[in-house]
Structure formats: structure tokens, C-alpha cells
Scaffold this active site. Sequence first.
Site, mmCIF file in Angstrom:
data_model
loop_
_atom_site.group_PDB
_atom_site.id
_atom_site.type_symbol
_atom_site.label_atom_id
_atom_site.label_comp_id
_atom_site.label_asym_id
_atom_site.label_seq_id
_atom_site.Cartn_x
_atom_site.Cartn_y
_atom_site.Cartn_z
ATOM 1 N N SER A 102 0.820 -1.570 0.121
ATOM 2 C CA SER A 102 0.048 0.051 0.340
ATOM 3 C C SER A 102 1.339 1.619 -0.045
ATOM 4 O O SER A 102 2.244 0.965 0.469
ATOM 5 C CB SER A 102 -0.639 0.097 1.026
ATOM 6 O OG SER A 102 -0.103 0.278 2.164
ATOM 7 N N SER A 103 0.501 1.970 -0.058
ATOM 8 C CA SER A 103 0.707 4.061 -0.182
ATOM 9 C C SER A 103 -0.093 3.943 0.643
ATOM 10 O O SER A 103 -0.966 4.503 1.475
ATOM 11 C CB SER A 103 0.378 4.851 -1.258
ATOM 12 O OG SER A 103 0.829 5.640 -1.314
#
Length: 378
Positions: A99-100
Amino acid sequence: MSYEAVLRRRLAEQLAAGGHLRTRPWRDAVEAVSRHELLRGGFFDRIDGKGPTAWVPVMSHDPLWLERCYEDESLVTQVAGTIVPGDLRGEIMRAPTSSSTMPSLVVRMLEDLGVEDGQHVLEIGTGTGYSTALLCHRLGDGLVTTVEVDDGVSARAGAALGTCGLFPRRVVGDGLAGHMAHAPYDRVIATCGVVTLPYSWIEQTRPGGSVLATVGGWMYSSELARLTVHQDGTASGRFLGGGVSFMLARPQAPPPLGVLPDLSRGNERRTAIGADAVDGWDERFVAQLAAPRAQHVRLDRDGRTEHVLLDVEAGSWAVLWEDGSDGWAVRQGGPDRLWDDVEEHVSRWRADGSPPLERFEITVTPDRQSIAWPRRAE
């Protein structure tokens, strides 16, 4: 000023107002780095329902995609270890694997890292490359080494960083091993969680340098720790508080539960501390210190809710339930008595005044990791 620049500045203002962005160099970095360029491949939106959590792709042609890239939220970019948004039409019910991270946490960690001009930073976990890009803007490409275990994730980040004109030293490999070839580093920062902080990070850091990482366990309570490396090769420090959580590094992720043992057999007794003792973040962290390899699951069985602690590798387990008399009962099996250890640990912590996690101390030596809280004088 372009609309994208307006979004970058608005994000920086929001992070500064929230107390996450505290110094001018990092604010300049947030205002300069185009997070959307690092999310060109899209992200997944979470769909909650009565069944398992589902994820649906959001691609760059979506009318809200650009604005979403500059919201202060974590955006899942990979599920099931290989699947990215462009691979899918419709929903998928698998666990996120990359994920970011939400920008407020990214910049808080970078501020807490205490980096100075000219210092060499090792980043564990490239991900989308957003924190890498901020580091490159702050220090220059040549002073940033970033390690990512997933070659596909690393390649996508490298291409996106190149689009932004940023070219850090990018390594594909096990981040838990660090990257000895370009050691020593002045700072090490990890964007994944660990149960045990690898000694390789300590030995690859200059004496006086710092390691910043999220330490927790398989009951999923974790905290950000900042350690200073000493001349004798050890490191020590404290937790910074705030309940920071990251996906665990893949080699330290818990094993599948598999088939549960026969929970009807074992030694049974009443317990002074029930399963509600691990509901709170701090209490659960303390419980993990006693049983760092135990996982916690809830079962509805025989008309009651049972709380199961299971150490798959050791084969030890404990099951707790409310016994109907405002108390709790526990049944335990396997070579270790998991709940005896948890009960003793939590009771001692409470007797010491339940000190908050930011008062805990962590020490790492070549042989072991230890975490302790301040003891109350007798």
C-alpha cells in the site's frame, strides 16, 4: 499554478495543521513530490459488507482518482501478493499485501527520523515510492538506498520515481537483511512492521545513528520505536507512541492457523484477568511481550464467545470465556501455558501503574531483543 500543485500544497497545509509536518525542508518535499505519479497504476477501495472484506480497483481514469491521491489516507495497491488494480475488473476478497501509507504517518516518521543534510538513509520497504521520493527531495538521490522484497513492486516504484526525475539506489531483496554493500548508514527507516528488529539494521548503522521501525506482534498491537546505535554494537531507545501500525514484513508474518487443536482438552481454571485485558492497545502490546508468537481469534461455540490464543509453531493454546459469575475461565494445552504468561505480565504491568508505551525501553544486541517498562519502586 497547476491543479496538481494546488492539491500538493493543500495536502501540505493539512499535514502541517495536524502537527505531522513540522519543519520547512519536509514541507518543501511534500509540496514538490507528485504522489499521483506514484499511483498511476491505481489503487483498491475497500468494500465492507456482512461477509469478508472485498476490494475494488480505482483507476486513473476515475473522475475522483486525482483528488483521492492527495487525501490523507492509506491506499492499497496490491492484494494477495501479486494482484494490482489493473489486473482486475470487479471485486476481490483477498488480503492486502502492499500500500501507499497515509501521508500524515509518512511525514511524521520522516520528521521523527531526525535526518540532516548529507546523511545516508537506508529505507526498508519501497512500496509505491512516496516516502522514497520525499527522502530524495530532502537529501538527494545519491544518499537514499531503498530495499523492496517484491520485484514487481520495486520495478513499478522505480519507473514512477524516474517519471518524477528521481533515481535513488534501488535494491530488490530481503529488507530484513538490510543492504550491506552500501553500509554504513546514518539513518535506517522501515515502512513495514517487525516482531523482532533485525540486528543487521543495527550493524549497518554508524555509531550515533538511528533506526526507526514499528515493532509489534501477532496480536497486532505495535508502536514506532527509535533506537540509537552505540559504539559497542548494541542499540537502545524508546517507543514514540501513537499506535502506529504497518503490514508485517513478509518473513515475520504469522503462519496460517490451520486446523485448531481440540480445545475441549486441557487444564482448566478461573483467571483473574480475562480476554477483555487484550482489548486495549497498550494491554495487548504487553500481552504480546509474554506471547509474541500467539495469534488471537474469536469463536462462537456452544452458545458463547470464546477467545483463543494459539502459538501454531509451538503447539500451545489457551481458550477463554466468561464463566457466568462476572469472571473468566481459561483452558490451556500444549507445551507452554500461554495465558499464565500473559496473566503474569499484564498483572505486573498494572501493579507498576500501567505506564504508557512511550515509557517502554527497547534494546537490541547481537543475540536478542528486549522490551521493558519502568518498574515501580517497592
